[in-house]
Design an enzyme around this catalytic site. Structure first.
Site, PDB file in Angstrom:
ATOM      1  N   ASP A 283      17.936  30.060  46.236  1.00  0.00           N
ATOM      2  CA  ASP A 283      17.760  30.876  45.047  1.00  0.00           C
ATOM      3  C   ASP A 283      18.834  31.971  45.106  1.00  0.00           C
ATOM      4  O   ASP A 283      19.661  32.030  46.035  1.00  0.00           O
ATOM      5  CB  ASP A 283      16.319  31.418  44.958  1.00  0.00           C
ATOM      6  CG  ASP A 283      15.965  31.808  43.530  1.00  0.00           C
ATOM      7  OD1 ASP A 283      16.885  31.989  42.699  1.00  0.00           O
ATOM      8  OD2 ASP A 283      14.772  31.959  43.226  1.00  0.00           O
TER       9      ASP A 283
HETATM   10  C1  BGC Z   1      15.180  32.854  40.016  1.00  0.00           C
HETATM   11  C2  BGC Z   1      15.233  31.363  39.811  1.00  0.00           C
HETATM   12  C3  BGC Z   1      16.357  31.000  38.876  1.00  0.00           C
HETATM   13  C4  BGC Z   1      17.658  31.564  39.423  1.00  0.00           C
HETATM   14  C5  BGC Z   1      18.864  31.233  38.570  1.00  0.00           C
HETATM   15  C6  BGC Z   1      16.539  33.427  40.375  1.00  0.00           C
HETATM   16  O1  BGC Z   1      16.531  34.811  40.427  1.00  0.00           O
HETATM   17  O2  BGC Z   1      14.260  33.159  41.039  1.00  0.00           O
HETATM   18  O3  BGC Z   1      14.006  30.905  39.316  1.00  0.00           O
HETATM   19  O4  BGC Z   1      16.436  29.608  38.733  1.00  0.00           O
HETATM   20  O5  BGC Z   1      17.539  32.978  39.506  1.00  0.00           O
HETATM   21  O6  BGC Z   1      18.856  31.918  37.382  1.00  0.00           O
END
Ligand code: BGC
Length: 769
Positions: free
Chosen positions: A328
């Site tokens: 993430d």
């Molecule tokens: C979130 C994810 C997301 C990613 C990309 C992160 O901060 O936890 O769910 O897919 O950002 O935007």
């Protein structure tokens, strides 16, 4: 002295037996990694040949580039992409910055965006991919990732569905399927082939700001609806020649932070991990999900991004996942900056890669590439380990057809936000709004005079919540001109002149005199991720005061809750004549709310979580028996409204609960349970029949309610239908121990459906009566 020696010996034994090493990064030797890579080969010889060919030609830098994912902010000239009220901004690829990313670092993936027009997306992605194909020595296409969480939420003019918490409440598998199909059709042509959805986390606490992104509390619902979404999105033929790769997020137990804070530590037993959190991801993997995104937090003291136990032993060895594991946001950096399990980013990189990460969403820098290259050159990470991740990534790109069709197309845009797609989102919204309480107040017939009030009554953005046009949308002007609010939808539904709005308590008081009913729309403004974590789940006091002011007028108050999670409303609940939990119903949501209030639509949703009664009793429906043995629970119920609550404008009677047998005499035997449901009211309605099984006595304490199956059908007035459910021991009666091994224990099981209960016995040995 003696004690110390004993302790030392015990410690030595534990260390030698591997007790304490399970969560540490383990260095698999190159030959076992190579074996792992071989075992993951697909049965498509052309694809595997191409992977081998590319791997044999790629430099180390080119390979590491494939493992790198960079945010769009780093490659566009307009840094405003992400903010502001202007949807028509021009997005231009910054070829100087992109050039460095591609020529020096060979970056293989980019992500993110906010809603801009399909034409703007098309041009941006075309320029990006063309530039990449020009400079890529081996012509390896880029893959682009976007968070389309509830329909194509980052495309202007697209169809916006209710959020997942609403989808779950429909108990109708057609809706995750339609949402996935529409999302694929409206985004694949734009190059959005890596879909960062769906969320397979469970809602465990409403303090957590991502409650609404989940499919509720039930592992069964999350597993069922989530895997339908995955299968549909990944196999939709209408998007040919493109294909979508979905993402199961966020592996694992992300949604269970001990104190409710986003990305906060999760302390959970291994047994509970296997009981609640693993099953949805297992279903995702069985459905063929191509990628998994990792939980940013820690489980039992080990950040998941550094956990060999979770990312390799569990995800790969036990669950047999063969796809791509992506970090993430910035999570390798977080290993040293936040979690402090690494001295620096280089050590963090080592730990994450050795734990099992394939792609680093770095997302702002290419430092990851430098650290990883150094680690390989120093012999700390093997070439085989790099090849393992790179083959997974190349396989993803090849399976999605990116090599043959790397460029977007712009000749099918008329499908984006088409009336046909919007009708599906409206239908989903209609079936996702829960009528929690109704003292003969609803429906309101068309001649009624209505006063509408409340902070979210005449706004668009609360209806669709976070991850809509923007990550956290703050501007009302960016929403479609023709999108309705609760107020404008009621005006339309009740022919305008009968519906007025009151902007504060005084206006409510003065306008109430001429009104038949007051509709109070309360709730939350949009939020996402950490910005949605809250300290207090009470409905804010000013909103409670407004509801009380409305109740003081003596006119019937209809409460409409528009929010991404349950907020405690116990102090005003009793005096509301009707309560609708509308959740986050999306762009068509206001119309659905108005149609339910007018009775044009008969509500059929049921809560997918326990609606809490009090702020300090946040207990999911599938809790353990000992949560409720204290006497005070009689006065203070654990839930204001339990999981599965949902009224209709008709009534359903359950009768004749039958089992085809009362004993299951071996693990492969089956019992068919059936129940008759009659529409005993005067109008057509849809009923979701929820089947629960409780294991009466077991060696490990069992949840008091465990949803095993659901089915929704339409019944005409007076009509009866038989609903049935086949109980299979391995699927419905076994439960995991702390190693994830299924236990199937003889004994009695209770089946509950509606207000009926019965029991049967599993008797595979002579040891039970
Ligand atoms: C979130 C994810 C997301 C990613 C990309 C992160 O901060 O936890 O769910 O897919 O950002 O935007």
């Amino acid at each position: 002295m003696f004690t110390k020696r004993v302790v030392a010996i015990v410690m030595a034994i534990l260390v030698l037996s591997g007790f304490n090493t399970i969560n540490k990064p383990q260095k698999e030797d190159p030959s076992s990694i190579a074996k792992r890579r071989k075992a993951e080969r697909s049965n498509n010889p052309q694809i595997e040949k191409k992977i081998d060919e590319l791997l044999s030609k790629m430099t180390l830098e080119e390979k590491i580039g494939q493992m790198t994912q960079i945010n769009n902010s780093e490659i566009v000239t307009n840094a405003q992409w992400g903010n502001g009220a202007d949807l028509s901004i021009e997005i231009k690829v910054d070829t100087a910055r992109l050039g460095k990313m591609l020529r020096k670092y060979h970056v293989g993936s980019f992500l993110n965006g906010i809603a801009v027009s399909p034409e703007t997306w098309y041009k941006f992605y075309k320029d990006l991919q063309e530039y990449n194909m020009k400079v890529s020595r081996l012509k390896i296409p880029i893959i682009y990732g976007v968070d389309h969480m509830h329909g194509p939420n980052y495309v202007e003019g697209a169809t916006i569905f209710p959020h997942a918490i609403n989808t779950a409440a429909t108990y109708n598998n057609k809706f995750p399927e339609e949402m996935a199909r529409v999302t694929a059709i409206e985004t694949a042509d734009l190059g959005h082939q890596w879909l960062f959805a769906p969320v397979f986390d469970l809602s465990r606490t409403p303090l957590w700001g991502r409650f609404y992104e989940t499919l509720g509390e039930s592992p069964y619902v999350a597993a069922t609806m989530g895997s339908i979404f995955v299968k549909t999105a990944q196999n939709e033929t209408a998007v040919a020649p493109y294909k979508i790769g979905a993402t199961a997020k966020h592996f694992l137990a992300y949604s269970d932070p001990k104190y409710g804070w986003d990305r906060g530590p999760v302390d959970v037993s291994d047994q509970a991990l296997y009981e609640f959190h693993v099953p949805p991801f297992k279903a995702a993997i069985e459905a063929g999900v191509k990628t998994v995104m990792i939980n940013s937090g820690e489980i039992n003291g080990v950040p998941v991004h550094a956990s060999y136990r979770i990312l390799t032993q569990l995800l790969r060895d036990e669950l047999k996942f063969k796809g791509v594991a992506v970090t993430d946001w910035e999570d390798i950096i977080r290993l040293y900056r936040n979690h402090k399990v690494a001295q620096n980013e280089k050590e963090a990189t080592y730990k994450a890669i050795m734990a099992g990460v394939d792609v680093a969403m770095t997302p702002y820098t290419t430092d990851f590439c430098d650290y990883l290259r150094a680690l390989v050159q120093e012999g700390k990470i093997s070439k085989e380990r790099i090849d393992l991740s790179v083959s997974r990534i190349l396989r993803l790109k090849l399976e999605l057809g990116l090599f043959e069709n790397p460029y977007p197309r712009n000749d099918r845009f008329k499908k984006i936000g088409s009336p046909e797609h919007k009708a599906k989102a409206l239908e989903a919204a209609r079936e996702s709004i829960v009528l929690m309480k109704n003292e003969n107040a609803l429906p309101l017939n068309s001649g009624k005079k209505i006063v509408v009030a409340g902070p979210v009554a005449n706004l668009k953005r609360p209806l669709a919540g976070g991850w809509t046009l923007r990550w956290i949308p703050a501007e009302e002007e960016i929403y479609p001109k023709d999108m309705l609010t609760v107020f404008t939808a009621l005006q339309k539904e009740f022919t305008g002149s009968n519906v007025s709005i009151a902007n504060n308590a005084d206006e409510i008081k003065s306008k109430a005199a001429g009104a038949d009913a007051l509709v109070l729309a309360v709730g939350e403004m949009p939020y996402a991720e950490g910005f949605g974590s809250i300290h207090d789940i009470n409905l804010p006091q000013d909103q409670i005061d407004l509801v009380k002011a409305a109740q003081a007028t003596g006119k019937p108050v209809i409460l409409v809750i528009i929010s991404g999670r349950p907020r405690v409303i116990a102090s005003v609940y009793k005096d509301c004549k009707a309560v609708l939990f509308a959740g986050l119903p999306g762009f068509e949501g206001a119309q659905a709310i108005a149609e339910i209030i007018s009775g044009k639509v008969n509500p059929s949703a049921k809560l997918s979580f326990n609606y809490p009664y009090a702020v300090n009793r946040l207990i999911p429906h599938n809790h353990k028996i000992s949560e409720v043995t204290l006497a005070h629970e009689i006065e203070n119920p654990i839930a204001l409204m339990p999981f599965g609550t949902g009224l209709s404008y008709t009534t359903f009677e359950y009768s004749n609960l039958q089992l085809s047998d009362s004993v299951l005499s071996n693990a492969n035997a089956e019992i068919k349970a059936s129940v008759t449901v009659k529409n005993s009211g005067s109008r057509e309605g849809k009923e979701a029949v929820l089947w629960f099984i409780q294991d009466e006595v077991a060696s490990i304490t069992r949840p008091v309610r465990d949803l095993k199956y659901y089915e929704k059908q339409t019944l005409k007035p007076g009509e009866s239908k038989t609903f049935s459910f086949t109980i299979k021991p391995s699927q419905h009666l076994s439960f995991p121990n702390e190693k994830g091994e299924p236990l199937l224990e003889d004994g009695y099981f209770t089946v509950t459906v509606g207000n009926l209960k019965t029991r049967f016995k599993l008797k595979t040995s002579a040891n039970i009566n």
